[in-house]
Design a protein around this motif. Structure first.
Motif, PDB file in Angstrom:
ATOM      1  N   GLY A 172      -0.219   0.883   0.335  1.00  0.00           N
ATOM      2  CA  GLY A 172      -1.459   2.034  -0.153  1.00  0.00           C
ATOM      3  C   GLY A 172      -0.986   3.409   0.300  1.00  0.00           C
ATOM      4  O   GLY A 172      -1.083   4.117  -0.952  1.00  0.00           O
ATOM      5  N   LEU A 173      -0.322   3.707   1.239  1.00  0.00           N
ATOM      6  CA  LEU A 173      -0.015   5.149   1.510  1.00  0.00           C
ATOM      7  C   LEU A 173       1.346   5.533   1.372  1.00  0.00           C
ATOM      8  O   LEU A 173       1.653   6.824   1.721  1.00  0.00           O
ATOM      9  CB  LEU A 173      -0.615   5.373   2.891  1.00  0.00           C
ATOM     10  CG  LEU A 173      -2.283   5.199   3.347  1.00  0.00           C
ATOM     11  CD1 LEU A 173      -2.201   5.236   4.823  1.00  0.00           C
ATOM     12  CD2 LEU A 173      -2.732   6.138   2.533  1.00  0.00           C
ATOM     13  N   LEU A 174       2.290   4.672   1.150  1.00  0.00           N
ATOM     14  CA  LEU A 174       3.562   5.054   1.136  1.00  0.00           C
ATOM     15  C   LEU A 174       3.957   6.295   0.006  1.00  0.00           C
ATOM     16  O   LEU A 174       4.867   7.160   0.618  1.00  0.00           O
ATOM     17  CB  LEU A 174       4.760   3.958   0.924  1.00  0.00           C
ATOM     18  CG  LEU A 174       6.177   4.073   0.935  1.00  0.00           C
ATOM     19  CD1 LEU A 174       6.375   4.650   2.422  1.00  0.00           C
ATOM     20  CD2 LEU A 174       6.942   2.977   0.807  1.00  0.00           C
ATOM     21  N   SER A 178      -3.988   5.065  -3.161  1.00  0.00           N
ATOM     22  CA  SER A 178      -4.065   3.681  -2.738  1.00  0.00           C
ATOM     23  C   SER A 178      -4.575   2.685  -3.667  1.00  0.00           C
ATOM     24  O   SER A 178      -4.463   1.410  -3.401  1.00  0.00           O
ATOM     25  CB  SER A 178      -4.994   3.719  -1.335  1.00  0.00           C
ATOM     26  OG  SER A 178      -6.124   3.985  -1.584  1.00  0.00           O
ATOM     27  N   LEU A 179      -5.480   3.034  -4.494  1.00  0.00           N
ATOM     28  CA  LEU A 179      -6.437   2.121  -5.560  1.00  0.00           C
ATOM     29  C   LEU A 179      -5.157   1.697  -6.443  1.00  0.00           C
ATOM     30  O   LEU A 179      -5.653   0.654  -7.052  1.00  0.00           O
ATOM     31  CB  LEU A 179      -7.529   3.021  -6.247  1.00  0.00           C
ATOM     32  CG  LEU A 179      -8.761   3.187  -5.379  1.00  0.00           C
ATOM     33  CD1 LEU A 179      -9.553   3.817  -6.192  1.00  0.00           C
ATOM     34  CD2 LEU A 179      -9.337   1.633  -4.802  1.00  0.00           C
ATOM     35  N   VAL A 180      -3.970   2.292  -6.615  1.00  0.00           N
ATOM     36  CA  VAL A 180      -3.175   1.862  -7.613  1.00  0.00           C
ATOM     37  C   VAL A 180      -2.679   0.404  -6.884  1.00  0.00           C
ATOM     38  O   VAL A 180      -2.604  -0.686  -7.646  1.00  0.00           O
ATOM     39  CB  VAL A 180      -1.826   2.385  -7.727  1.00  0.00           C
ATOM     40  CG1 VAL A 180      -0.591   1.972  -8.430  1.00  0.00           C
ATOM     41  CG2 VAL A 180      -2.419   3.920  -8.362  1.00  0.00           C
ATOM     42  N   GLN A 181      -2.375   0.012  -5.716  1.00  0.00           N
ATOM     43  CA  GLN A 181      -1.939  -1.033  -5.042  1.00  0.00           C
ATOM     44  C   GLN A 181      -3.363  -2.010  -4.898  1.00  0.00           C
ATOM     45  O   GLN A 181      -2.946  -3.150  -5.274  1.00  0.00           O
ATOM     46  CB  GLN A 181      -1.524  -0.820  -3.732  1.00  0.00           C
ATOM     47  CG  GLN A 181      -1.173  -1.852  -2.865  1.00  0.00           C
ATOM     48  CD  GLN A 181       0.100  -2.568  -3.308  1.00  0.00           C
ATOM     49  OE1 GLN A 181       0.930  -1.738  -3.799  1.00  0.00           O
ATOM     50  NE2 GLN A 181       0.600  -3.538  -2.941  1.00  0.00           N
ATOM     51  N   ALA A 182      -4.314  -1.312  -4.765  1.00  0.00           N
ATOM     52  CA  ALA A 182      -5.494  -2.289  -4.872  1.00  0.00           C
ATOM     53  C   ALA A 182      -5.833  -3.025  -6.063  1.00  0.00           C
ATOM     54  O   ALA A 182      -6.081  -4.193  -6.251  1.00  0.00           O
ATOM     55  CB  ALA A 182      -6.769  -1.667  -4.266  1.00  0.00           C
TER      56      ALA A 182
END
Length: 535
Positions: free
Chosen positions: A247-249, A55-59
């Protein structure tokens, strides 16, 4: 009668050649960015499959907007916008090539991926407000709303094509292939910007704003603009919970559905395709719902979509959830963006858009990270379900903040605006950017029977002054003579005072005239200006 095909209304802004060229180039760069995001998200599931890290990739791609949007918007308002856009694209190109090289050589770790994703996001953060504010330069006002909608359609068309292309590129040649495609796409945009011949800014007698003061002016404008505040609040509540899907897909597809990168790309492609279709349907929807209603129902629809995903264990209901998610995303997102852009005049547009983007990208980064934490503690389905429930509750909580409640301009008034005397010749040398604060004063004589009407008019006058650059504003009533009123406001410098008039819109002038019309004495209200002097 000969048969003629008419151009669909959604495509009318493309008749303007410069807008068309830059729109197509931006479409290519957006496709590249989605290819990049797909590659980064999937690569992290190999480097470190923990839900929080994924999820931190998206963040990491969104957090730079939260940090850099305001200075980027201020710079886009005060320097040459074409040069600014070229610099942002060149930075993204360099970071994309570095990411591809490190991935290809096996030198990239999980934290290195997050760092370079953040760096690419920084370039995007610099690009977003400048490009949004540029739209007004490329099309006439009659086509502006259509051009804003077309930008949203293009973004979601890229979302439909980019993830699918990224998924197949990863399957064929690894994540580094996705990163190379992103670099090539941004090279296309750089070439388009090089060939764009933007007219030079007109040379005025007022110096350009400095970065820090320009940022402060943007913040003051947004704080004094009810329409901007409402758009930001509605955007924050919408994107905070809907960010859970972004974040979770990757983990949802890999672990919950047990599928590979092609399915991940296709899921995002289904969402993007639904968004494009919804974008074309929005004009007819706007004839039945106002902007606030559109965002309300889209928010409920996206909560339903996340609920379907939370319950899905097979690709078919998951695809339905992504279909609804994409349609709701474009309906709310484009409506909110158009509301924010239409609420800001030209002088502050990039800054206002930047603050709007800062707000919703910031909450998206927070929402994505929060969903990752919940997913790590309780599982991905629980995180998606919680986002669905909280999103629906928040939708009802902010329903009263209407984004289409921009007040109708006050009736035209023949009352002249207060005009202060010209500065004394012996003080001209002190007047400029470094003059210190200027106190402005207007004195009114008001019939005590019209006190409430005057106070109501002055509420909007206060917002006009603050939007135009005032750092403070006060209204005083004479306790011995209740008909006497004094309005006081201060600006940072004499130069900032000169900018006030240029910043006012027709609506602002009408609001000031409405207050002046309540003055009950001969001539207009008395106005004066005082320069701060240190003894």
């Amino acid at each position: 009668m000969p048969f003629r095909l008419s151009t669909p209304r959604a495509f009318l802004p493309l008749r303007h050649a410069t807008f068309r060229t830059l729109w197509l180039a931006t479409l290519a760069s957006n496709i590249g960015m989605w290819v990049q995001n797909t590659g980064a998200g999937w690569l992290m599931t190999s480097l470190d499959p923990a839900p929080l890290m994924v999820s931190l990739v998206q963040a990491a791609s969104m957090l730079p907007v939260f940090l850099l949007a305001l200075p980027a918007g201020a710079l886009a308002d005060i320097i040459d916008r074409r040069a600014f856009l070229l610099g942002a694209q060149a930075w993204i190109l360099a970071m994309a090539l570095l990411l591809a090289a490190l991935t290809a050589t096996g030198s990239l770790g999980a934290w290195g991926l997050l760092a370079l994703t953040f760096a690419i996001g920084a370039g995007s953060a610099m690009n977003f407000p400048a490009w949004a504010a540029t739209t007004n330069e490329l099309v006439p006002r009659d086509d502006l709303v259509g051009a804003i909608a077309l930008n949203g359609i293009g973004f979601n068309l890229a979302r439909a094509l980019g993830p699918a292309l990224g998924g197949f590129a990863i399957a064929a040649a690894g994540p580094e292939a996705a990163f190379v495609l992103n670099a090539v796409a941004f090279l296309v945009l750089i070439l388009a910007l090089i060939f764009w011949r933007r007219p030079p800014d007109p040379k005025g007698r007022i110096p350009k704003e400095h970065l820090v003061s320009a940022m402060r002016a943007g913040l003051r404008f947004v704080s004094a603009s009810p329409a901007m505040r409402a758009a930001i609040l509605r955007a924050c509540t919408f994107f905070l919970f809907s960010a859970a899907v972004w974040g979770l897909l990757p983990l949802f597809v890999r672990q919950r559905l047990g599928l590979g990168p092609e399915a991940f790309g296709l899921m995002l492609g289904v969402m993007g395709g639904a968004a494009v279709a919804a974008g074309f349907a929005l004009p007819s929807l706007r004839g039945r719902l106002d902007r606030s209603g559109t965002v309300f129902w889209a928010s409920l629809l996206i909560s339903l979509a996340m609920g379907i995903l939370a319950l899905s264990t097979h690709w078919l209901p998951a695809a339905l959830g992504m279909l609804l998610y994409g349609a709701a995303w474009i309906a709310a997102g484009s409506t909110l963006a158009a509301s924010a852009q239409l609420a800001a005049p030209a002088w502050v547009r990039a800054r206002a858009i930047a603050i709007y983007q800062l707000s919703f990208f910031g909450v998206m980064a927070a929402g994505s990270a929060l969903a990752g934490w919940v997913g790590g503690r309780f599982g991905v389905p629980i995180a998606l379900g919680a986002a669905a429930v909280c999103g629906a509750v928040a939708t009802f909580a902010v329903r009263g903040w209407r984004i289409d409640s921009v007040a109708v301009a006050p009736p035209a008034s023949t009352a002249p605006e207060p005009q202060p005397e010209a500065p004394a010749a012996e003080l001209h040398a002190l007047l400029g950017e470094h003059s210190g604060r200027v106190l402005e004063v207007v004195r009114y004589c008001i019939d005590p029977g019209e006190r409430e009407e005057f106070l109501k008019a002055m509420q909007e006058v206060r917002r006009v002054r603050l939007r135009s650059g005032a750092v403070s504003w006060r209204l005083y009533e004479d306790v011995a003579h209740p008909e006497r009123w004094v309005e006081l406001w201060a600006v940072e410098s004499w130069t900032e005072h000169l900018r006030e008039e240029a910043r006012r819109t027709d609506w602002d002038r009408a609001a000031l005239a409405r207050a002046a019309a309540l003055h009950r004495a001969e001539g207009p209200p008395e106005a004066a200006r005082f320069l701060n002097v240190e003894p």
